[in-house]
Design an enzyme around this catalytic site. Structure first.
Site, PDB file in Angstrom:
ATOM      1  N   GLU A 117      26.601 -35.829 -24.861  1.00 18.73           N
ATOM      2  CA  GLU A 117      27.975 -34.994 -25.157  1.00 18.73           C
ATOM      3  C   GLU A 117      28.020 -33.947 -24.268  1.00 18.73           C
ATOM      4  OE1 GLU A 117      27.109 -35.340 -29.353  1.00 18.73           O
ATOM      5  OE2 GLU A 117      29.041 -36.304 -29.544  1.00 18.73           O
ATOM      6  N   ALA A 145      21.354 -33.033 -30.339  1.00 15.60           N
ATOM      7  CA  ALA A 145      21.331 -31.889 -31.328  1.00 15.60           C
ATOM      8  C   ALA A 145      20.087 -31.675 -31.950  1.00 15.60           C
ATOM      9  CB  ALA A 145      22.515 -31.807 -32.235  1.00 15.60           C
ATOM     10  N   GLU A 153      23.046 -41.607 -32.444  1.00 10.51           N
ATOM     11  CA  GLU A 153      22.972 -40.950 -33.862  1.00 10.51           C
ATOM     12  C   GLU A 153      23.021 -41.970 -34.849  1.00 10.51           C
ATOM     13  OE1 GLU A 153      25.069 -40.000 -31.115  1.00 10.51           O
ATOM     14  OE2 GLU A 153      25.232 -38.031 -31.096  1.00 10.51           O
TER      15      GLU A 153
END
Ligand code: CAA
Length: 257
Positions: free
Chosen positions: A111, A65, A131
């Site tokens: 993901e 992300a 993360e």
């Protein structure tokens, strides 16, 4: 429609989506996810498309992300906007999706790859859920799908330490179906997608739905679901064609009916 963060192409009955933010290693920002979802909507409705390939470039499938987008978000911003919810579109896509992964597939990139139905890795691929290094946890299914794919110990190690897995380990662990030379990864994925797309589209969709059921239910319920769907597949014209062709020793000509 013109896209800024992806490119879209067709190879026969295969739709090819290329993530295209190379300067940011294909970091997945909101605009990219919106574009991806729009293409999936159009491919879903398009009878000429039988399967989809998603890829990035040789350096990165996607490095996660977009951190610049999340940097100033508070808990209330993130929770209130539920900005990850729209990433789920692909999990409701009914046609098969093959991920062609070269380079980094990290965080949200890993993901996204795990939301695809088949993952084919280039030999330079690197998978990880880093993360923890950013002070957060995976948010687009990593703790769930990685654990189901590679088991608890490996998933815990990757998620708690941020360690990356190379392509060979990813194949050995069941995260990807195959490793090929990086230069061949897109062609290989297209070949797999083309093969799928030449079978009966409704039957392919039923098979995909049945495999996915395995992740959502008990074995007994999943087997019951499969049996009902197996019988349902007898209602297609393609079932008659497939079995007739076998008996008559010829290639079937499926019509997706
Ligand atoms: N978001 C935003 N920008 C990113 C990015 C990301 N996830 N990953 C890389 N970039 C940008 C870098 O900031 C850099 O931009 P500039 O040239 O403008 O500085 C550019 O891409 C190239 O990156 P690097 O210079 O860092 O390249 P490198 O080869 O030295 O390192 C890397 C490659 C190891 C992948 C490193 O870029 C990296 O660690 N990226 C972050 C990976 C990460 O933490 N992903 C998880 C994100 S959080 C998430 O995904 C949450 C979720 O579950 C939904």
């Amino acid at each position: 429609m013109a896209y800024e963060n992806i490119t879209v192409d067709r190879r026969g009955r295969v739709g090819l989506i290329t993530l295209n933010r190379p300067k940011a290693l294909n970091a997945l920002n909101g605009a990219l996810i919106d574009e991806l979802n729009a293409v999936l909507d159009s491919f879903e409705a398009d009878e000429e498309i039988g399967a989809v390939v998603i890829t990035g470039n040789e350096k990165a499938f996607a490095a996660g992300a977009d951190i610049t987008e999340m940097r100033s978000m508070s808990f209330v911003d993130a929770h209130g906007s539920d900005f990850i919810a729209k990433w789920n579109r692909i999990t409701a896509f009914r046609k098969p999706v093959v991920a062609a992964i070269a380079g980094y597939a990290l965080g949200g990139g890993c993901e996204l790859a795990m939301m695809c139905d088949i993952a084919i890795a280039g030999d330079n691929a690197k998978f990880g859920q880093p993360e923890i290094k950013l002070g957060v946890i995976p948010g687009a299914g990593g703790t769930q799908r990685l654990t189901r794919a590679v088991g608890k110990s490996k998933a815990m190690e990757m998620i708690l330490t941020g360690r990356m897995m190379n392509a060979e380990e990813a194949e050995r662990s069941g995260l990807v179906s195959r490793v090929v030379p990086v230069a061949d990864v897109v062609d290989e994925a297209i070949t797999v997608a083309e093969r799928i797309a030449h079978f009966s589209a409704p039957t392919v969709a039923l098979a995909k739905a049945s495999v996915n059921r395995a992740f959502e239910t008990t074995l007994a319920e999943g087997v019951l679901y499969e049996r009902a769907v197996f019988y349902a597949s007898f209602a297609t014209e393609d079932k008659r064609e497939g079995m007739d062709a076998f008996i008559e020793k010829r290639e079937p000509a499926f019509t997706n009916r």
